[in-house]
Design an enzyme around this catalytic site. Sequence first.
Site, PDB file in Angstrom:
ATOM      1  N   TYR A  54       3.531   1.794   1.737  1.00 41.07           N
ATOM      2  CA  TYR A  54       4.007   1.746   3.128  1.00 41.07           C
ATOM      3  C   TYR A  54       5.524   1.545   3.183  1.00 41.07           C
ATOM      4  O   TYR A  54       6.126   1.711   4.238  1.00 41.07           O
ATOM      5  CB  TYR A  54       3.340   0.618   3.918  1.00 41.07           C
ATOM      6  CG  TYR A  54       1.846   0.721   4.074  1.00 41.07           C
ATOM      7  CD1 TYR A  54       1.131   1.852   3.673  1.00 41.07           C
ATOM      8  CD2 TYR A  54       1.131  -0.336   4.635  1.00 41.07           C
ATOM      9  CE1 TYR A  54      -0.240   1.920   3.816  1.00 41.07           C
ATOM     10  CE2 TYR A  54      -0.250  -0.271   4.785  1.00 41.07           C
ATOM     11  CZ  TYR A  54      -0.922   0.844   4.370  1.00 41.07           C
ATOM     12  OH  TYR A  54      -2.290   0.906   4.518  1.00 41.07           O
ATOM     13  N   HIS A 112      -5.169   0.496  -4.258  1.00 36.92           N
ATOM     14  CA  HIS A 112      -5.179   1.300  -3.033  1.00 36.92           C
ATOM     15  C   HIS A 112      -6.270   2.381  -3.038  1.00 36.92           C
ATOM     16  O   HIS A 112      -6.972   2.558  -2.058  1.00 36.92           O
ATOM     17  CB  HIS A 112      -3.802   1.931  -2.817  1.00 36.92           C
ATOM     18  CG  HIS A 112      -3.467   2.170  -1.387  1.00 36.92           C
ATOM     19  ND1 HIS A 112      -2.175   2.162  -0.909  1.00 36.92           N
ATOM     20  CD2 HIS A 112      -4.257   2.420  -0.310  1.00 36.92           C
ATOM     21  CE1 HIS A 112      -2.186   2.395   0.395  1.00 36.92           C
ATOM     22  NE2 HIS A 112      -3.433   2.573   0.780  1.00 36.92           N
TER      23      HIS A 112
END
Length: 282
Positions: A54, A112
């Site tokens: 991010y 992730h």
Amino acid sequence: MTAQPVIPQFTAHNGFALPAIGLGTYALNGDAGADAVAGAIEAGYRLVDSAFNYENEGSVGRGVAAVDVDRSEIIVTTKLPGRHHPSAQARTSIEESRSRLGLDITDLHLIHWPNPSQDEYVQAWAALVDAQQRGVVRQIGVSNFLPEHLERIERETGVRPVVNQIELHPYFPQEEQLAYHREHGILTEAWSPLGRAKELLDESVIAEVAAAHGISAAQTVLAWHVARGVVSIPKASSLAHQTTNLAAAEIVLDDAEVAAITALGRADGRLFDADPRTHEES
């Protein structure tokens, strides 16, 4: 001063607990992102979700540091990217995330995506196990793992994740995966909990449930997650949206309402081509 909502908590197999609603921070970057995180915590959020990819760990960390809330009350999450799965890269990535967050210890660190064709996710999990043993992270989990991936990492390391963060929303309710998590004491977190928000929030069944409770369509979907024992992490940059999202944690839907919303599930309900058996994330 407006009273903050009472947020239910869900507990994993090892006693670790998460609040039913947290703050997603995808695309909350820079000074505005830090301000949004700080405002959310002051409004009552105690779970903040970030990721290496991010590119906002620094802003999230600044937001956490800016508030007058005991650090022990806040659970900061980040995620290990696919390109850092090999052991050496994973160790460095985990430590770098902690540094960027500006924290002495990361509260919850996830893998992730499994990237199964790469076949290095067991190395990544072992690195997280090691980081937990070294005191770099408090709790460890995964994201987008299927039961076969979960079983393999536990079989090869002896350590079961506390969390699996997956795509889950009314168009993709994930009933089988959710049942598996419940059976094994793994907390389920929902990314994109509102799914295709514009289309989903116009569904008549959601409008009917919302009207019956005097709440918004978005609050109805978040209350559906709470009723199913799922932690949702909706992204919201404005304090108004943050506050109304968090208030959904106190809304109680009955079994029939939950079932009616779950029935919106579709075979093609995924938001994009993100099947963990094939999806690759770098």
